[in-house]
Design a protein around this motif. Structure first.
Motif, PDB file in Angstrom:
ATOM      1  N   GLN A 194      19.963 -36.574  -7.784  1.00 42.66           N
ATOM      2  CA  GLN A 194      20.584 -35.324  -8.202  1.00 42.66           C
ATOM      3  C   GLN A 194      20.149 -34.174  -7.284  1.00 42.66           C
ATOM      4  OE1 GLN A 194      22.790 -34.985 -10.856  1.00 42.66           O
ATOM      5  NE2 GLN A 194      22.645 -37.198 -11.080  1.00 42.66           N
ATOM      6  N   LEU A 195      21.087 -33.293  -7.026  1.00 45.48           N
ATOM      7  CA  LEU A 195      20.828 -32.041  -6.336  1.00 45.48           C
ATOM      8  C   LEU A 195      20.883 -30.956  -7.392  1.00 45.48           C
ATOM      9  CD1 LEU A 195      20.521 -30.498  -3.656  1.00 45.48           C
ATOM     10  CD2 LEU A 195      23.006 -30.440  -3.525  1.00 45.48           C
ATOM     11  N   TYR A 196      19.882 -30.088  -7.417  1.00 43.04           N
ATOM     12  CA  TYR A 196      19.748 -29.078  -8.466  1.00 43.04           C
ATOM     13  C   TYR A 196      19.819 -27.669  -7.887  1.00 43.04           C
ATOM     14  CZ  TYR A 196      17.757 -32.871 -11.292  1.00 43.04           C
ATOM     15  OH  TYR A 196      17.550 -34.043 -11.974  1.00 43.04           O
ATOM     16  N   LEU A 197      20.435 -26.776  -8.647  1.00 40.78           N
ATOM     17  CA  LEU A 197      20.409 -25.339  -8.381  1.00 40.78           C
ATOM     18  C   LEU A 197      19.856 -24.702  -9.644  1.00 40.78           C
ATOM     19  CD1 LEU A 197      21.277 -22.980  -6.452  1.00 40.78           C
ATOM     20  CD2 LEU A 197      23.379 -22.882  -7.806  1.00 40.78           C
ATOM     21  N   VAL A 198      18.701 -24.015  -9.524  1.00 36.82           N
ATOM     22  CA  VAL A 198      18.059 -23.440 -10.704  1.00 36.82           C
ATOM     23  C   VAL A 198      17.807 -21.951 -10.507  1.00 36.82           C
ATOM     24  CG1 VAL A 198      16.960 -25.636 -11.315  1.00 36.82           C
ATOM     25  CG2 VAL A 198      15.686 -23.982  -9.993  1.00 36.82           C
ATOM     26  N   GLN A 199      17.708 -21.256 -11.616  1.00 36.89           N
ATOM     27  CA  GLN A 199      17.405 -19.829 -11.630  1.00 36.89           C
ATOM     28  C   GLN A 199      15.926 -19.649 -11.313  1.00 36.89           C
ATOM     29  OE1 GLN A 199      19.913 -17.561 -12.275  1.00 36.89           O
ATOM     30  NE2 GLN A 199      18.452 -16.052 -11.615  1.00 36.89           N
ATOM     31  N   LEU A 200      15.600 -18.855 -10.325  1.00 35.21           N
ATOM     32  CA  LEU A 200      14.213 -18.657  -9.913  1.00 35.21           C
ATOM     33  C   LEU A 200      13.369 -18.018 -11.009  1.00 35.21           C
ATOM     34  CD1 LEU A 200      12.061 -18.762  -7.671  1.00 35.21           C
ATOM     35  CD2 LEU A 200      12.916 -16.569  -6.854  1.00 35.21           C
ATOM     36  N   SER A 201      13.947 -17.133 -11.791  1.00 38.83           N
ATOM     37  CA  SER A 201      13.163 -16.399 -12.785  1.00 38.83           C
ATOM     38  C   SER A 201      12.650 -17.265 -13.928  1.00 38.83           C
ATOM     39  CB  SER A 201      13.986 -15.244 -13.367  1.00 38.83           C
ATOM     40  OG  SER A 201      15.147 -15.751 -14.010  1.00 38.83           O
ATOM     41  N   ASP A 202      13.431 -18.294 -14.334  1.00 40.96           N
ATOM     42  CA  ASP A 202      13.032 -19.060 -15.510  1.00 40.96           C
ATOM     43  C   ASP A 202      13.201 -20.574 -15.372  1.00 40.96           C
ATOM     44  OD1 ASP A 202      15.792 -19.298 -15.654  1.00 40.96           O
ATOM     45  OD2 ASP A 202      15.991 -18.144 -17.503  1.00 40.96           O
ATOM     46  N   TRP A 207      23.287 -25.708 -12.124  1.00 39.80           N
ATOM     47  CA  TRP A 207      24.258 -26.660 -11.586  1.00 39.80           C
ATOM     48  C   TRP A 207      23.497 -27.849 -11.064  1.00 39.80           C
ATOM     49  CZ3 TRP A 207      24.661 -28.250  -6.427  1.00 39.80           C
ATOM     50  CH2 TRP A 207      25.855 -28.861  -6.050  1.00 39.80           C
ATOM     51  N   LYS A 208      24.100 -29.034 -11.183  1.00 36.84           N
ATOM     52  CA  LYS A 208      23.542 -30.205 -10.501  1.00 36.84           C
ATOM     53  C   LYS A 208      24.677 -31.105 -10.070  1.00 36.84           C
ATOM     54  CE  LYS A 208      22.155 -32.961 -14.499  1.00 36.84           C
ATOM     55  NZ  LYS A 208      21.026 -33.660 -15.120  1.00 36.84           N
ATOM     56  N   HIS A 209      24.385 -31.888  -9.033  1.00 35.48           N
ATOM     57  CA  HIS A 209      25.387 -32.756  -8.422  1.00 35.48           C
ATOM     58  C   HIS A 209      24.764 -34.115  -8.163  1.00 35.48           C
ATOM     59  CE1 HIS A 209      28.609 -34.085  -5.763  1.00 35.48           C
ATOM     60  NE2 HIS A 209      27.669 -34.444  -4.904  1.00 35.48           N
ATOM     61  N   GLY A 221      23.314 -45.460   5.131  1.00 34.96           N
ATOM     62  CA  GLY A 221      24.571 -44.713   5.020  1.00 34.96           C
ATOM     63  C   GLY A 221      24.391 -43.331   4.465  1.00 34.96           C
ATOM     64  N   GLY A 222      23.258 -42.704   4.735  1.00 36.19           N
ATOM     65  CA  GLY A 222      23.003 -41.353   4.243  1.00 36.19           C
ATOM     66  C   GLY A 222      24.128 -40.398   4.559  1.00 36.19           C
ATOM     67  N   LYS A 223      24.273 -39.379   3.730  1.00 34.33           N
ATOM     68  CA  LYS A 223      25.354 -38.395   3.877  1.00 34.33           C
ATOM     69  C   LYS A 223      24.776 -37.005   4.111  1.00 34.33           C
ATOM     70  CE  LYS A 223      26.911 -40.255  -0.248  1.00 34.33           C
ATOM     71  NZ  LYS A 223      27.488 -40.069  -1.546  1.00 34.33           N
ATOM     72  N   VAL A 224      25.570 -36.167   4.754  1.00 34.36           N
ATOM     73  CA  VAL A 224      25.256 -34.746   4.847  1.00 34.36           C
ATOM     74  C   VAL A 224      26.259 -34.039   3.940  1.00 34.36           C
ATOM     75  CG1 VAL A 224      25.161 -32.724   6.338  1.00 34.36           C
ATOM     76  CG2 VAL A 224      24.381 -34.938   7.198  1.00 34.36           C
ATOM     77  N   LEU A 225      25.746 -33.297   2.980  1.00 33.66           N
ATOM     78  CA  LEU A 225      26.573 -32.628   1.986  1.00 33.66           C
ATOM     79  C   LEU A 225      26.552 -31.115   2.227  1.00 33.66           C
ATOM     80  CD1 LEU A 225      25.161 -34.547  -1.095  1.00 33.66           C
ATOM     81  CD2 LEU A 225      27.238 -35.089   0.203  1.00 33.66           C
ATOM     82  N   CYS A 226      27.700 -30.480   2.079  1.00 41.57           N
ATOM     83  CA  CYS A 226      27.804 -29.034   2.241  1.00 41.57           C
ATOM     84  C   CYS A 226      28.457 -28.457   0.984  1.00 41.57           C
ATOM     85  CB  CYS A 226      28.648 -28.697   3.475  1.00 41.57           C
ATOM     86  SG  CYS A 226      28.825 -26.914   3.754  1.00 41.57           S
ATOM     87  N   PHE A 227      27.846 -27.408   0.443  1.00 34.26           N
ATOM     88  CA  PHE A 227      28.355 -26.762  -0.763  1.00 34.26           C
ATOM     89  C   PHE A 227      28.452 -25.261  -0.532  1.00 34.26           C
ATOM     90  CE2 PHE A 227      26.128 -30.562  -2.043  1.00 34.26           C
ATOM     91  CZ  PHE A 227      27.013 -31.159  -2.928  1.00 34.26           C
ATOM     92  N   GLY A 228      29.395 -24.622  -1.173  1.00 35.50           N
ATOM     93  CA  GLY A 228      29.508 -23.176  -1.111  1.00 35.50           C
ATOM     94  C   GLY A 228      30.945 -22.733  -0.994  1.00 35.50           C
ATOM     95  N   LYS A 229      31.086 -21.445  -0.784  1.00 31.81           N
ATOM     96  CA  LYS A 229      32.416 -20.834  -0.713  1.00 31.81           C
ATOM     97  C   LYS A 229      32.978 -20.915   0.685  1.00 31.81           C
ATOM     98  CE  LYS A 229      31.239 -17.577  -4.278  1.00 31.81           C
ATOM     99  NZ  LYS A 229      31.034 -16.239  -4.644  1.00 31.81           N
TER     100      LYS A 229
END
Length: 108
Positions: free
Chosen positions: A60-68, A73-75, A100-108
């Motif tokens: 899993q890839l995680y995006l967490v709030q730094l404050s708490d 989000w996770k992927h 077979g590792g992958k390079v993943l890109c996320f964002g706008k």
């Protein structure tokens, strides 16, 4: 501990073999929060603004709030993540481990 810490004025954020991402108060040494995962966290966390990006051996890839430490989000990357993300503008890139590792890109 196999990851490198990410540091702010107030926190040290680091992955651990106990299957958690830890945020530790720099002045007191006390735990501020932890994010549990299902496997070791060998990936070094990256702080981007008010968020932390990290991967785990639980795939899993995680995006967490730094404050708490709230998980925003996770992927499921399908493979363990041991490397660190690179951040540029509104995007981040991270690689997976294994055959077979992958390079993943996320964002706008």
């Amino acid at each position: 501990i196999d990851s490198s810490p990410a540091v702010t004025d107030n926190l040290v954020v680091i992955g651990h073999g106990d299957k958690n991402l830890h945020a530790i108060n720099r002045q007191t040494g006390q735990s501020q929060w932890m994010v549990p995962t299902r496997a070791k966290v060998d990936c070094s966390p990256v702080i981007a603004g008010d968020k932390v990006i990290f991967g785990s051996n639980d795939k899993q890839l995680y995006l967490v709030q730094l404050s708490d430490g709230q998980v925003l989000w996770k992927h499921n990357a399908g493979q363990p993540i041991r490397g660190s993300a690179a951040v540029s503008g509104d995007r981040f890139v991270i690689g997976t481990d294994g055959s077979g590792g992958k390079v993943l890109c996320f964002g706008k």
